[in-house]
Write a protein that holds these residues in place. Sequence first.
Motif, PDB file in Angstrom:
ATOM      1  N   THR A 286      43.608  52.659   6.929  1.00  0.00           N
ATOM      2  CA  THR A 286      43.629  51.405   8.529  1.00  0.00           C
ATOM      3  C   THR A 286      44.371  50.082   7.976  1.00  0.00           C
ATOM      4  N   VAL A 287      42.960  49.677   5.930  1.00  0.00           N
ATOM      5  CA  VAL A 287      43.069  48.354   6.067  1.00  0.00           C
ATOM      6  C   VAL A 287      45.123  47.913   5.823  1.00  0.00           C
ATOM      7  N   ASP A 288      45.689  48.983   4.396  1.00  0.00           N
ATOM      8  CA  ASP A 288      46.171  48.726   3.391  1.00  0.00           C
ATOM      9  C   ASP A 288      47.508  48.175   4.210  1.00  0.00           C
ATOM     10  N   GLY A 289      47.762  48.656   5.758  1.00  0.00           N
ATOM     11  CA  GLY A 289      49.212  47.474   6.588  1.00  0.00           C
ATOM     12  C   GLY A 289      48.472  46.673   6.829  1.00  0.00           C
ATOM     13  N   TYR A 290      48.045  45.868   6.658  1.00  0.00           N
ATOM     14  CA  TYR A 290      47.218  44.995   8.062  1.00  0.00           C
ATOM     15  C   TYR A 290      48.025  43.754   7.078  1.00  0.00           C
ATOM     16  N   VAL A 291      48.216  43.416   5.753  1.00  0.00           N
ATOM     17  CA  VAL A 291      48.756  42.598   4.898  1.00  0.00           C
ATOM     18  C   VAL A 291      50.396  42.757   6.050  1.00  0.00           C
ATOM     19  N   GLN A 292      51.091  43.477   6.000  1.00  0.00           N
ATOM     20  CA  GLN A 292      52.404  44.454   6.343  1.00  0.00           C
ATOM     21  C   GLN A 292      52.648  43.241   7.696  1.00  0.00           C
ATOM     22  N   THR A 293      51.920  43.650   8.794  1.00  0.00           N
ATOM     23  CA  THR A 293      51.958  43.331  10.565  1.00  0.00           C
ATOM     24  C   THR A 293      51.356  42.103   9.994  1.00  0.00           C
ATOM     25  N   ALA A 294      50.512  41.283   9.673  1.00  0.00           N
ATOM     26  CA  ALA A 294      49.602  39.911   9.591  1.00  0.00           C
ATOM     27  C   ALA A 294      51.420  39.423   9.392  1.00  0.00           C
ATOM     28  N   HIS A 295      52.283  39.830   7.849  1.00  0.00           N
ATOM     29  CA  HIS A 295      53.397  38.526   7.708  1.00  0.00           C
ATOM     30  C   HIS A 295      54.270  39.368   8.537  1.00  0.00           C
TER      31      HIS A 295
ATOM     32  N   ASN B 233      53.503  19.597  28.065  1.00  0.00           N
ATOM     33  CA  ASN B 233      53.292  21.114  28.676  1.00  0.00           C
ATOM     34  C   ASN B 233      52.079  21.932  26.765  1.00  0.00           C
ATOM     35  N   VAL B 234      51.649  22.848  27.199  1.00  0.00           N
ATOM     36  CA  VAL B 234      50.227  23.401  26.825  1.00  0.00           C
ATOM     37  C   VAL B 234      50.842  25.027  26.179  1.00  0.00           C
ATOM     38  N   PHE B 235      50.800  25.145  25.516  1.00  0.00           N
ATOM     39  CA  PHE B 235      51.503  26.405  24.635  1.00  0.00           C
ATOM     40  C   PHE B 235      50.128  27.007  24.436  1.00  0.00           C
ATOM     41  N   ILE B 236      49.542  28.325  24.562  1.00  0.00           N
ATOM     42  CA  ILE B 236      48.685  28.726  23.404  1.00  0.00           C
ATOM     43  C   ILE B 236      49.421  30.127  23.407  1.00  0.00           C
ATOM     44  N   PHE B 237      49.031  30.017  21.790  1.00  0.00           N
ATOM     45  CA  PHE B 237      49.801  31.566  21.186  1.00  0.00           C
ATOM     46  C   PHE B 237      48.778  32.244  20.829  1.00  0.00           C
ATOM     47  N   HIS B 238      48.954  33.644  20.816  1.00  0.00           N
ATOM     48  CA  HIS B 238      47.995  34.739  21.506  1.00  0.00           C
ATOM     49  C   HIS B 238      48.261  35.470  19.809  1.00  0.00           C
ATOM     50  N   LEU B 239      47.188  35.153  18.813  1.00  0.00           N
ATOM     51  CA  LEU B 239      47.871  35.675  17.169  1.00  0.00           C
ATOM     52  C   LEU B 239      46.881  36.923  17.207  1.00  0.00           C
ATOM     53  N   GLU B 240      47.740  38.394  17.702  1.00  0.00           N
ATOM     54  CA  GLU B 240      46.622  39.561  17.605  1.00  0.00           C
ATOM     55  C   GLU B 240      45.822  39.837  16.892  1.00  0.00           C
ATOM     56  N   SER B 241      44.584  40.287  16.620  1.00  0.00           N
ATOM     57  CA  SER B 241      44.082  40.617  15.478  1.00  0.00           C
ATOM     58  C   SER B 241      43.784  39.993  14.057  1.00  0.00           C
ATOM     59  N   PHE B 242      43.968  38.888  14.434  1.00  0.00           N
ATOM     60  CA  PHE B 242      43.828  37.346  13.471  1.00  0.00           C
ATOM     61  C   PHE B 242      43.086  37.079  13.244  1.00  0.00           C
ATOM     62  N   GLN B 243      42.692  37.602  11.692  1.00  0.00           N
ATOM     63  CA  GLN B 243      41.309  36.750  11.319  1.00  0.00           C
ATOM     64  C   GLN B 243      41.972  36.190  10.428  1.00  0.00           C
ATOM     65  N   GLN B 244      40.487  35.079  10.125  1.00  0.00           N
ATOM     66  CA  GLN B 244      39.928  33.728   9.028  1.00  0.00           C
ATOM     67  C   GLN B 244      40.727  33.953   8.021  1.00  0.00           C
ATOM     68  N   PHE B 245      40.353  34.807   7.515  1.00  0.00           N
ATOM     69  CA  PHE B 245      40.358  35.254   5.738  1.00  0.00           C
ATOM     70  C   PHE B 245      42.256  35.352   5.900  1.00  0.00           C
TER      71      PHE B 245
END
Length: 693
Positions: free
Chosen positions: A442-451, A254-266
């Motif tokens: 715009t930036v400061d909420g990014y860690v909340q939605t990423a978490h 089976n193959v899953f492609i899990f799409h991590l929305e707007s997720f950066q490597q850092f």
Amino acid sequence: MNSFFKKTRQVLSNRAGFFWLVLFLFWLKTYLAYQNNFTLGVNNTMQQFLLLLNPLPVGLLLIGIGLYFGGKKSYWIEIIVSLIQSTWLFANTLYYREFSDFLSFGIIKSSSSVSNNLGSSILEIIHPTDFLLFLDVVILILMMSFKVIQPDQSRPKRRYGAITSVIAIVLFGINLSLAEGDRSQLLTRTFDNNYIVKYLGVDFFAGYSAYQTHQQTSTRKNANSSDVDKVLDFVNKNRSQPNVSYYGKEKGKNVFIFHLESFQQFLINYKSDGEEVTPNINRFYADQHTMSFDNFFNQVGQGKTSDAETMLETSLYGLPSGSSMTSYGSSNTYQALPAFLDQRGYATASMHGDVGSFWNRDNTYKSWGYQYFFDSAYFDDKDDYNNGYGMKDKIFLKQSAKYLEQLPQPFYAKIITVTNHYPYDLDKQNQSIAKTKTGDKTVDGYVQTAHYLDQAFGEFINYLKKSGLYDDSMIVAYGDHYGISNNHPKALAKLLGKKSVSKYDLAMLEKVPFMIHSNNLQGGVNHTYGGEIDVMPTLMDLLGIKDDDTIQLGNDLLSTNRNQTVAFRNGDFVSPDLSKLGSKVYDNQGKKIDTKKLTAQQKQILKEQQDHTDKSLSMSDKITTGDLLRFYTPQDFNKVDKSQYKYKYSDGIKALKKARREKKSSLIDQNGGKSTQDLYETDAPELKDDDNK
């Protein structure tokens, strides 16, 4: 009373009076159709105002044609215009009811799906009330036929027609300006046909889709089979050989492609105030059976997520402007990964908690060969289940289990998350980590939605482990594009603990995670440079699918002889040797190089890399705009027949049940008919509230 009717009759018989009556009825039926026949997602006062406004510019312009003529001709022209518009509304009502999308001229002209899919069930689709769209036209015709209205025979004052046309154009300019203010890049990016209709109207959409179809048709008409030879020559020269250590290693899984929305490597291993933002994804990234790539770049243009999907599944780039999925997804010939797997016995499905028409997925996925598309219509929904771009990830992923367990194995399933999406707003009950303090909202909420996304990912992985799918699957997780754009350099610098970020730093922030997990694989971090264009050939080699005659512009990330130049959609590139960003050149340490001091070897490397970038992008554009794949089919591949796919809920469930009966290989069938949904655990507060109720 007789006096009233007499005056009314006189007013309506007057050329101006009749014009305003037809225009009013034209506007009224259009607005009522918007409210009752379509689901346009009106979310604020401005959108509601534009919904009221947008029928008027086109109505004034088209009905106003009658003001240029005299006598009966003027009246009948206005009635005919209204009849044509009623017919267009009627056709769109039926099509929308079946496919949740609007009729475009591209679909009408180049696809048989309308007649094949709609014609067979037309009587079931029509509601008696649909014919009310013609009521005003019938009344006007009767009033003319029985001479209730006596046409004004005086010579027409054509200046009134000219004034009406000017007012229509000015009003459209106001409409477009207000629409752009509420949804920027409305026409250049074209997220969704619903957006065009909501902001500018169903009649404008008709003209807009006709223009798009004309542009595409003219380019397509000039293309010929000899153009494919040039493409094949380029592709074959740049094709890398599979790594024998990995070729076919995941065959049949089976193959899953899990799409991590707007997720950066850092975000990998990133801490905010000492707390890990993404602990679950970090563990997955570092797992002993996960191959992770730390120099993997997003390569999207204006199409953003749609560009990422296009590259991932077709190994073709997005367009220089707009989205290839919305512009060409309905009509072009593709040789996409879902189709390759479908033709090798896989069930293929995409899951997304938003409307199917967004990014034209409901049409493009048919062209790509997806058997199933589980969009928002397949999921239980409530107001607090959504965050603006679809269902919140925890709720969406939990509900996705009921379809995953029914898919015949082996399957290919793409899971698209949305909560970690700009503007990174999250309701208070789901916030479990503090915002950062850069001062940029715009930036400061990014860690909340990423978490939150990370927590949802962890719950999903736990379900796969408990259900047994984890051991039987290759799980691919990737970030589709940047989360924080280059327009926030100061905030980015604060997040990364730097005084400032250079142009090179910003280019390195285009990195997104790419991870391939399977119990058969030896994990570790691979430092090769690559991007989304390389995913399809990489997965095909792992799955043991021969691709030495396919047209793909990427190459296998696991190959030992691959070109590591990563092209960006704007013509820039990065590589382990040199990177060119705008007019600046950098070494692999991020140091700017004076182009006048380049060595002869560096100049040669730079030229080769720029040539490769330019040709890759150019070839991709020619393939897409010329629909060149219609002229070439690889061995062991059959052209996709789009008419065999139906994504409407009733059709999808019916097809799924049929496939289960025939193959008996789904997880639920292997489990003796017992569902695994109770194995899925989530702490989503919305679902706890529902349980309490």
